[in-house]
Write a protein that holds these residues in place. Structure first.
Motif, PDB file in Angstrom:
ATOM      1  N   UNK A   9       0.856  -1.177   0.000  1.00 44.23           N
ATOM      2  CA  UNK A   9       0.000   0.000   0.000  1.00 44.23           C
ATOM      3  C   UNK A   9       0.892   1.226   0.000  1.00 44.23           C
ATOM      4  N   UNK A  10       0.654   2.111  -0.951  1.00 44.30           N
ATOM      5  CA  UNK A  10       1.464   3.306  -1.102  1.00 44.30           C
ATOM      6  C   UNK A  10       0.627   4.531  -0.773  1.00 44.30           C
ATOM      7  N   UNK A  22      -4.863   5.825   0.357  1.00 45.39           N
ATOM      8  CA  UNK A  22      -4.240   4.516   0.265  1.00 45.39           C
ATOM      9  C   UNK A  22      -4.750   3.791  -0.974  1.00 45.39           C
ATOM     10  N   UNK A  23      -3.821   3.419  -1.836  1.00 43.27           N
ATOM     11  CA  UNK A  23      -4.148   2.696  -3.080  1.00 43.27           C
ATOM     12  C   UNK A  23      -3.282   1.443  -3.117  1.00 43.27           C
ATOM     13  N   UNK A  24      -3.908   0.283  -3.265  1.00 41.36           N
ATOM     14  CA  UNK A  24      -3.166  -0.959  -3.321  1.00 41.36           C
ATOM     15  C   UNK A  24      -2.555  -1.187  -4.705  1.00 41.36           C
ATOM     16  N   UNK A  25      -1.322  -1.693  -4.730  1.00 35.64           N
ATOM     17  CA  UNK A  25      -0.624  -1.975  -5.985  1.00 35.64           C
ATOM     18  C   UNK A  25      -0.118  -3.407  -5.949  1.00 35.64           C
ATOM     19  N   UNK A  26      -0.437  -4.182  -6.988  1.00 37.25           N
ATOM     20  CA  UNK A  26       0.027  -5.568  -7.101  1.00 37.25           C
ATOM     21  C   UNK A  26       0.932  -5.666  -8.329  1.00 37.25           C
ATOM     22  N   UNK A  94      -8.029   0.364  -5.575  1.00 34.89           N
ATOM     23  CA  UNK A  94      -8.938   0.381  -6.730  1.00 34.89           C
ATOM     24  C   UNK A  94      -8.265   1.034  -7.941  1.00 34.89           C
ATOM     25  N   UNK A  95      -8.814   0.847  -9.163  1.00 35.91           N
ATOM     26  CA  UNK A  95      -8.254   1.537 -10.335  1.00 35.91           C
ATOM     27  C   UNK A  95      -8.224   3.042 -10.090  1.00 35.91           C
ATOM     28  N   UNK A  96      -7.195   3.687 -10.620  1.00 41.10           N
ATOM     29  CA  UNK A  96      -7.018   5.114 -10.341  1.00 41.10           C
ATOM     30  C   UNK A  96      -8.206   5.945 -10.817  1.00 41.10           C
ATOM     31  N   UNK A  97      -8.882   5.473 -11.888  1.00 43.41           N
ATOM     32  CA  UNK A  97     -10.036   6.221 -12.388  1.00 43.41           C
ATOM     33  C   UNK A  97     -11.175   6.229 -11.367  1.00 43.41           C
TER      34      UNK A  97
END
Length: 434
Positions: A9-10, A22-26, A94-97
């Motif tokens: 999480x970044x 907080x936006x999750x990145x995989x 979630x998607x940035x949009x």
């Protein structure tokens, strides 16, 4: 290679707000080709890389910024290419949009990978990529990491015992009787060394004159001397578009000529199909391009040329259709580094293609280009005189050069000539002293 999937999480920081989201990145390793689309997101805003220490280990912190604009709705993932490793596809959750990014101009993300000494290179682009020929889509950064200096220890020398010998006592020395040389013997003793020195100088001067006149540019019976051959052949990677059997025959003829008569060690997909099946086209291409002294990209034929299907024995490997767009993508990622871009050369088969940079793909217009058969000597000579590494040492400067005759070029000239006749143009072959 990092096979494990990294989920982190970044924090995304805006240029106008101080709040965080907080936006999750995989990030997963993927060997597939990157997707292309007519509707694609804008380029990365920025890409950075720095050396950090994490739990006592040296790590590379890769940071990238994404523009928050109307094109973000097309963003599906970010592709990160680390030199020597499989590409990473980083998807956002979630998607940035759909994320709440109101008031933000850009969003920053970070990714840690183990650091290695030497040159570290990273390229990144938002997916899907724009259509081929639309210009650059990657940003690249490089970081040189010096190897750690070895620890030095000081060793004190042990004292050595010195033995003092007593001085000898003086003894009476009888004077030696004087010897008078005869005039004839004295003249012989002086003349013989002088004559030997003069003879040696004459031989050295004669050898130098013969070398300057005949050795540097030796051309006899149609043979052409190339520059001095290094201890190991020049390693060349050959990549070409998938056209038709007639075009494939010309590619095979060029690869065989460079391998057997041009002093090169050629890597081409048709000779390493088993290795490509084992590694996959993308990883095979990355490893070969990194190890090669020079990467030669064959340009496609003009679209007005009718395809030829009557030539048997020259089937087109399936990997060729994937490798050509991959190499164009690789060339585009090095566009801002003249040193790296100099490794890639473009070769056109046929005089009609020699119409200036406008006839080349956008990615290849900044590369050095050659046209066969007109520039065959120039291509071979430059492969040996402009190699990027230092495998040749000063002790090899006077080794015999590589030579080939016009009979060696018959197969290549015939294959390129058939392409030229299909285009309705004359074929020019120049074989002169290098």
């Amino acid at each position: 290679m990092w096979g494990a999937t990294l989920v982190v999480f970044f924090c995304a920081f805006g240029a106008q707000e101080t709040s965080s989201h907080e936006i999750g990145v995989t990030c997963d390793e993927k060997m597939e080709l990157p997707p292309y689309g007519n509707a694609s997101p804008s380029l990365l805003k920025e890409l950075k890389m720095e050396l950090v220490t994490e739990d006592g280990d040296d790590m590379l912190n890769i940071s990238w910024a994404i523009n928050v604009d109307v094109s973000i709705e097309y963003l599906t993932a970010t592709r990160i290419v680390i030199a020597g490793e499989l590409p990473l596809h980083c998807e956002y959750n979630p998607p940035l949009a759909k994320a709440n990014l109101t008031g933000l101009e850009q969003v920053w993300f970070h990714y840690l990978v183990p650091a290695s000494t030497g040159q570290n290179e990273v390229s990144a682009a938002n997916l899907p990529l724009p259509p081929l020929g639309s210009g650059l889509s990657y940003k690249s950064v490089r970081l040189w990491i010096s190897p750690p200096k070895p620890k030095t220890t000081t060793v004190k020398p042990k004292p050595t015992a010195v033995t003092v010998k007593p001085k000898p006592t003086a003894t009476a020395v009888k004077p030696k009787p004087k010897v008078t040389e005869a005039p004839g013997n004295l003249f012989t003793m002086i003349a013989v060394p002088i004559f030997g020195v003069l003879t040696g100088l004459i031989l050295l001067i004669s050898c130098f004159i013969i070398y300057k006149r005949c050795g540097a540019n030796f051309s006899l019976l149609g043979f052409t001397r190339l520059p001095t051959s290094p201890m190991v052949p020049v390693s060349v990677l050959l990549v070409y578009p998938a056209e038709d059997p007639l075009f494939q025959r010309a590619v095979v003829a060029l690869a065989e000529f460079l391998q057997w008569h041009g002093g090169c060690s050629v890597a081409v997909d048709m000779w390493q199909q088993g290795k490509i099946a084992e590694l996959g086209p993308m990883r095979w291409l990355a490893e070969q391009a990194k190890a090669a002294d020079r990467v030669i990209v064959i340009c496609p034929q003009p679209s007005h040329c009718p395809p030829s299907h009557g030539l048997s024995g020259h089937s087109i490997p399936a990997a060729a259709r994937d490798l050509y767009p991959l190499i164009l993508n690789m060339v585009g990622s090095h566009a801002k580094s003249p040193g790296e871009l100099a490794k890639f050369w473009a070769v056109r088969l046929g005089e009609r293609q020699d119409k200036g940079p406008g006839s080349l793909a956008v990615e290849l217009r900044a590369c050095r280009s050659f046209c066969l058969m007109k520039d065959l000597n120039k291509l071979c000579r430059n492969l040996h005189t402009q190699r990027q590494d230092s495998k040749a040492t000063s002790g090899l400067k006077f080794r015999a050069g590589i030579a080939y005759s016009e009979t060696n070029t018959v197969k290549l000239r015939d294959a390129v000539g058939q392409l030229a006749r299909r285009e309705g143009e004359p074929l020019k072959t120049v074989i002169t002293g290098a």
